[in-house]
Design an enzyme around this catalytic site. Structure first.
Site, PDB file in Angstrom:
ATOM      1  N   LYS A  22       0.870  -1.115   0.097  1.00 35.19           N
ATOM      2  CA  LYS A  22      -0.031   0.053   0.021  1.00 35.19           C
ATOM      3  C   LYS A  22       0.944   1.085   0.126  1.00 35.19           C
ATOM      4  O   LYS A  22       0.594   2.127  -0.895  1.00 35.19           O
ATOM      5  CB  LYS A  22      -0.925   0.119   1.090  1.00 35.19           C
ATOM      6  CG  LYS A  22      -1.560   1.343   1.519  1.00 35.19           C
ATOM      7  CD  LYS A  22      -2.464   1.469   2.869  1.00 35.19           C
ATOM      8  CE  LYS A  22      -1.589   1.605   3.949  1.00 35.19           C
ATOM      9  NZ  LYS A  22      -1.418   3.094   4.316  1.00 35.19           N
ATOM     10  N   ASN A  23       2.003   1.190   0.913  1.00 42.51           N
ATOM     11  CA  ASN A  23       2.707   2.487   1.064  1.00 42.51           C
ATOM     12  C   ASN A  23       3.779   2.691  -0.229  1.00 42.51           C
ATOM     13  O   ASN A  23       4.370   3.788   0.017  1.00 42.51           O
ATOM     14  CB  ASN A  23       3.408   2.118   2.425  1.00 42.51           C
ATOM     15  CG  ASN A  23       2.534   2.591   3.324  1.00 42.51           C
ATOM     16  OD1 ASN A  23       0.993   3.051   3.289  1.00 42.51           O
ATOM     17  ND2 ASN A  23       2.781   2.521   4.909  1.00 42.51           N
ATOM     18  N   CYS A 116      -5.153  12.492  12.393  1.00 45.70           N
ATOM     19  CA  CYS A 116      -5.583  11.067  12.365  1.00 45.70           C
ATOM     20  C   CYS A 116      -5.350  10.305  13.794  1.00 45.70           C
ATOM     21  O   CYS A 116      -4.864  11.110  14.569  1.00 45.70           O
ATOM     22  CB  CYS A 116      -5.106  10.348  11.143  1.00 45.70           C
ATOM     23  SG  CYS A 116      -3.314   9.831  11.534  1.00 45.70           S
ATOM     24  N   ARG A 121      -0.062  14.733  12.429  1.00 42.01           N
ATOM     25  CA  ARG A 121       0.347  14.368  11.153  1.00 42.01           C
ATOM     26  C   ARG A 121       0.780  15.798  10.367  1.00 42.01           C
ATOM     27  O   ARG A 121       0.206  15.928   9.396  1.00 42.01           O
ATOM     28  CB  ARG A 121      -0.467  13.643  10.356  1.00 42.01           C
ATOM     29  CG  ARG A 121      -1.007  12.165  11.065  1.00 42.01           C
ATOM     30  CD  ARG A 121       0.195  11.196  11.080  1.00 42.01           C
ATOM     31  NE  ARG A 121       0.792  10.798   9.940  1.00 42.01           N
ATOM     32  CZ  ARG A 121       0.080   9.555   9.264  1.00 42.01           C
ATOM     33  NH1 ARG A 121      -1.155   9.206   9.775  1.00 42.01           N
ATOM     34  NH2 ARG A 121       0.367   9.265   7.966  1.00 42.01           N
ATOM     35  N   ASP A 305       4.932   1.066  11.911  1.00 41.93           N
ATOM     36  CA  ASP A 305       3.735   0.207  11.432  1.00 41.93           C
ATOM     37  C   ASP A 305       3.691  -1.303  11.756  1.00 41.93           C
ATOM     38  O   ASP A 305       2.564  -1.870  11.447  1.00 41.93           O
ATOM     39  CB  ASP A 305       3.715   0.179   9.723  1.00 41.93           C
ATOM     40  CG  ASP A 305       3.443   1.622   9.338  1.00 41.93           C
ATOM     41  OD1 ASP A 305       3.751   1.724   8.329  1.00 41.93           O
ATOM     42  OD2 ASP A 305       3.241   2.650  10.323  1.00 41.93           O
ATOM     43  N   ARG A 397      -8.399  -1.064   4.956  1.00 42.35           N
ATOM     44  CA  ARG A 397      -7.833   0.122   4.330  1.00 42.35           C
ATOM     45  C   ARG A 397      -6.456  -0.363   3.734  1.00 42.35           C
ATOM     46  O   ARG A 397      -5.820   0.156   2.782  1.00 42.35           O
ATOM     47  CB  ARG A 397      -7.486   1.289   5.109  1.00 42.35           C
ATOM     48  CG  ARG A 397      -8.642   2.255   5.312  1.00 42.35           C
ATOM     49  CD  ARG A 397      -8.232   3.531   6.234  1.00 42.35           C
ATOM     50  NE  ARG A 397      -6.943   3.928   5.816  1.00 42.35           N
ATOM     51  CZ  ARG A 397      -6.256   4.488   6.501  1.00 42.35           C
ATOM     52  NH1 ARG A 397      -6.586   4.735   7.670  1.00 42.35           N
ATOM     53  NH2 ARG A 397      -4.922   5.006   5.912  1.00 42.35           N
TER      54      ARG A 397
HETATM   55  C1  EPZ Z   1       4.199   7.273   5.919  1.00 35.32           C
HETATM   56  O1  EPZ Z   1       3.595   8.108   6.730  1.00 35.32           O
HETATM   57  C2  EPZ Z   1       3.447   5.781   5.978  1.00 35.32           C
HETATM   58  N1  EPZ Z   1       2.032   6.015   5.130  1.00 35.32           N
HETATM   59  C3  EPZ Z   1       2.826   5.478   7.320  1.00 35.32           C
HETATM   60  O2  EPZ Z   1       2.155   4.571   7.215  1.00 35.32           O
HETATM   61  C4  EPZ Z   1       4.233   5.250   8.149  1.00 35.32           C
HETATM   62  O3  EPZ Z   1       3.760   4.893   9.738  1.00 35.32           O
HETATM   63  C5  EPZ Z   1       5.032   6.447   8.365  1.00 35.32           C
HETATM   64  O4  EPZ Z   1       5.158   6.571   7.000  1.00 35.32           O
HETATM   65  C6  EPZ Z   1       6.440   6.080   8.867  1.00 35.32           C
HETATM   66  O5  EPZ Z   1       6.793   4.959   8.323  1.00 35.32           O
HETATM   67  C7  EPZ Z   1       2.183   6.106   3.683  1.00 35.32           C
HETATM   68  O6  EPZ Z   1       3.481   5.593   3.308  1.00 35.32           O
HETATM   69  C8  EPZ Z   1       1.044   6.305   3.023  1.00 35.32           C
HETATM   70  P1  EPZ Z   1       6.283  10.522   8.050  1.00 35.32           P
HETATM   71  P2  EPZ Z   1       4.097   9.876   6.620  1.00 35.32           P
HETATM   72  O7  EPZ Z   1       6.172  11.769   7.419  1.00 35.32           O
HETATM   73  O8  EPZ Z   1       4.656   9.894   5.519  1.00 35.32           O
HETATM   74  C9  EPZ Z   1       6.376  13.850  11.474  1.00 35.32           C
HETATM   75  C10 EPZ Z   1       0.266   2.777   7.664  1.00 35.32           C
HETATM   76  O9  EPZ Z   1      -0.287   2.364   8.581  1.00 35.32           O
HETATM   77  N2  EPZ Z   1       6.292  14.762  10.441  1.00 35.32           N
HETATM   78  O10 EPZ Z   1       7.373   9.809   8.043  1.00 35.32           O
HETATM   79  O11 EPZ Z   1       2.846  10.482   6.937  1.00 35.32           O
HETATM   80  C11 EPZ Z   1       5.155  13.227  11.976  1.00 35.32           C
HETATM   81  O12 EPZ Z   1       4.376  13.703  12.815  1.00 35.32           O
HETATM   82  C12 EPZ Z   1       0.694   4.308   7.744  1.00 35.32           C
HETATM   83  O13 EPZ Z   1       0.460   2.340   6.684  1.00 35.32           O
HETATM   84  C13 EPZ Z   1       6.586  16.172  10.680  1.00 35.32           C
HETATM   85  O14 EPZ Z   1       6.790  16.463  11.768  1.00 35.32           O
HETATM   86  O15 EPZ Z   1       5.188   9.511   7.767  1.00 35.32           O
HETATM   87  C14 EPZ Z   1       5.605  11.749  12.295  1.00 35.32           C
HETATM   88  O16 EPZ Z   1       5.732  12.083  13.847  1.00 35.32           O
HETATM   89  C15 EPZ Z   1       0.509   5.022   9.183  1.00 35.32           C
HETATM   90  N3  EPZ Z   1       6.320  16.905   9.555  1.00 35.32           N
HETATM   91  C16 EPZ Z   1       6.870  11.579  11.771  1.00 35.32           C
HETATM   92  O17 EPZ Z   1       7.323  12.743  11.076  1.00 35.32           O
HETATM   93  C17 EPZ Z   1       6.143  16.687   8.421  1.00 35.32           C
HETATM   94  O18 EPZ Z   1       5.838  17.516   7.447  1.00 35.32           O
HETATM   95  C18 EPZ Z   1       6.777  10.571  10.705  1.00 35.32           C
HETATM   96  O19 EPZ Z   1       6.087  10.930   9.629  1.00 35.32           O
HETATM   97  C19 EPZ Z   1       5.894  15.186   8.057  1.00 35.32           C
HETATM   98  C20 EPZ Z   1       6.187  14.353   9.196  1.00 35.32           C
END
Ligand code: EPZ
Length: 416
Positions: A22-23, A116, A121, A305, A397
């Site tokens: 998915k990701n 969420c 996020r 995850d 999902r």
């Molecule tokens: C991706 O989300 C995945 N989703 C998530 O999977 C996964 O948990 C996550 O990466 C971490 O591996 C998809 O790929 C669709 P991040 P993403 O940006 O991109 C902070 C699932 O269950 N952050 O690496 O949103 C954020 O708050 C989902 O399949 C900022 O501060 O993850 C978090 O604490 C859940 N500012 C951390 O980084 C930003 O602009 C990780 O977020 C962006 C993120």
């Protein structure tokens, strides 16, 4: 709302194939807007989140259809840059589209994605990166307006290795003027898959999988056919299910190298592992032992995850384990639900102390989020009764026919 009813008692055994990731599929689908020719995706999973992404692409004018198991997206017909509000809120990762829509149309208009279940996020890193590429960003009335008539390559230094922000900037940079270097980039395998797709389209990206990703801007890309990588989180979920139920499960059509951090934990708690080129087998002859300490980290650390699923396993392990969630600030909602099933855990901020129970018992519980819900399905297999898990649709999902897979492995689960 739909539910899953899970009967405890069975030991999972047999073979299941991993679905497409998915990701990896979601950013790759966003990237189809970067070319004006048809793209054929193989191994793209049939999931609600993928369906929502396809609806968003269609709302932008793309033509989308399935041919057998292949998914075809033709963005040659795309003619709109305003993302639909409801669909974009339903699919948080629609924010990945900012970079590709901006690159395609020199303009993008998206709703500010809400928080969420697992955290607020933020998207500050996404917006920082786009500004570094010379985009103008205006945030007003809950929407983000981006303008970028002349995107220019730049050095983008991320404070945190954000997966989505890394993917967004890769997509925005492929047709920018000059070279972009992303430093402190996320290293997840899904980013390497996005690089593979972009290069198959004729773009020039290198370094994905390392903290430094370099993108040479080119004029135009072209259509392609591309196979989405296997889902490492779904792989890990079924392997943990084998460990929890003292079973014997082989997950095939997967990439063992992408679940190394989990395999190390399963070995530590007494499982017998067998690695093949494209499969992994986990056997647990007896009740797993506790794992003293685990903390989630960006790849190649233990994946956030798989934290809920590991939490469920530690809830039936022998002894007490400590589990720290470093990535998201609110990703322990499954703890309270597991307690309803007789699990023993204490949460203090980002730290969980989990004392394994010999046996859980059936209860009615709620899937608050995708991975927490999957953890409850696994826990339901380890009870002396029936567990009803509310909001099965949240689990679906990210899991293609999880009930069918569990039944194929000898578990008893019904969608109600
Ligand atoms: C991706 O989300 C995945 N989703 C998530 O999977 C996964 O948990 C996550 O990466 C971490 O591996 C998809 O790929 C669709 P991040 P993403 O940006 O991109 C902070 C699932 O269950 N952050 O690496 O949103 C954020 O708050 C989902 O399949 C900022 O501060 O993850 C978090 O604490 C859940 N500012 C951390 O980084 C930003 O602009 C990780 O977020 C962006 C993120």
């Amino acid at each position: 709302m739909s539910n899953f009813a899970v009967q405890g008692g069975a030991r999972l055994s047999g073979t299941v194939a991993a679905q497409g990731s998915k990701n990896a599929a979601l950013p790759i689908l966003a990237a189809t807007l970067l070319v004006n020719e048809p793209v054929r995706l193989l191994n793209c999973p049939r999931l609600r989140d993928v369906g929502n992404m396809l609806h968003i692409l269609e709302s932008l004018g793309c033509t989308v259809f399935r041919e057998g198991n292949d998914l075809v997206v033709d963005s040659g017909t795309a003619d709109r840059f305003v993302l639909p509000t409801a669909l974009s809120h339903e699919l948080r990762s629609s924010i990945f589209l900012l970079g590709s829509v901006l690159s395609r149309f020199s303009e993008a208009d998206a709703p500010y994605p809400g928080g969420c279940e697992i955290g607020n996020r933020p998207i500050d890193l996404h917006l920082y990166g786009l500004k570094r590429l010379n985009a103008e960003i205006c945030e007003r009335n809950g929407r983000i307006r981006c303008k970028g008539n002349h995107l220019c390559g730049a050095v983008v230094d991320f404070e945190y290795p954000s997966v989505g922000a890394t993917e967004n900037i890769m997509m925005a940079a492929v047709r920018a003027d000059g070279t972009t270097v992303i430093r402190n980039a996320a290293c997840e395998p899904e980013i390497v898959d996005l690089q593979g797709f972009l290069n198959a389209c004729g773009f020039r990206v290198c370094g994905a999988g390392t903290p430094t990703v370099t993108i040479e801007g080119v004029e135009q890309g072209h259509g392609t056919a591309y196979t989405v990588m296997p889902d490492r989180i779904v792989t890990g979920t079924y392997l943990i299910g084998a460990a929890m139920t003292r079973g014997d499960v082989t997950v095939e059509n997967t990439r063992p190298d992408t679940v190394d951090a989990l395999l190390s934990k399963l070995r530590d708690c007494g499982c017998e592992l067998t690695r093949y080129d494209t499969a992994v087998r986990v056997r647990a002859a007896e009740r797993v032992r506790c794992v003293a300490f685990t903390e989630t980290r960006p790849y190649p650390g233990f994946p956030t995850d798989l934290q809920p699923q590991l939490f469920a396993m530690l809830s039936v392990a022998q002894g007490t384990s400590v589990l720290v969630e470093n990535v998201f600030e609110n990703r322990f909602k499954h703890a309270q639900e597991l307690k309803k099933m007789g699990a023993q855990n204490r949460i203090l901020d980002r730290t969980a102390v989990i004392t394994g129970a010999e046996q859980l018992h059936g209860a009615t519980v709620t899937a608050h989020d995708l991975r927490g819900g999957a953890a409850l399905v696994l826990a339901g297999l380890c009870t002396d009764g029936v567990t009803v898990i509310e909001h099965a649709e949240r689990i679906e999902r990210g899991y293609e026919q999880i009930d069918r897979a569990i039944r194929a492995l000898g578990g008893t689960i019904m969608r109600t």
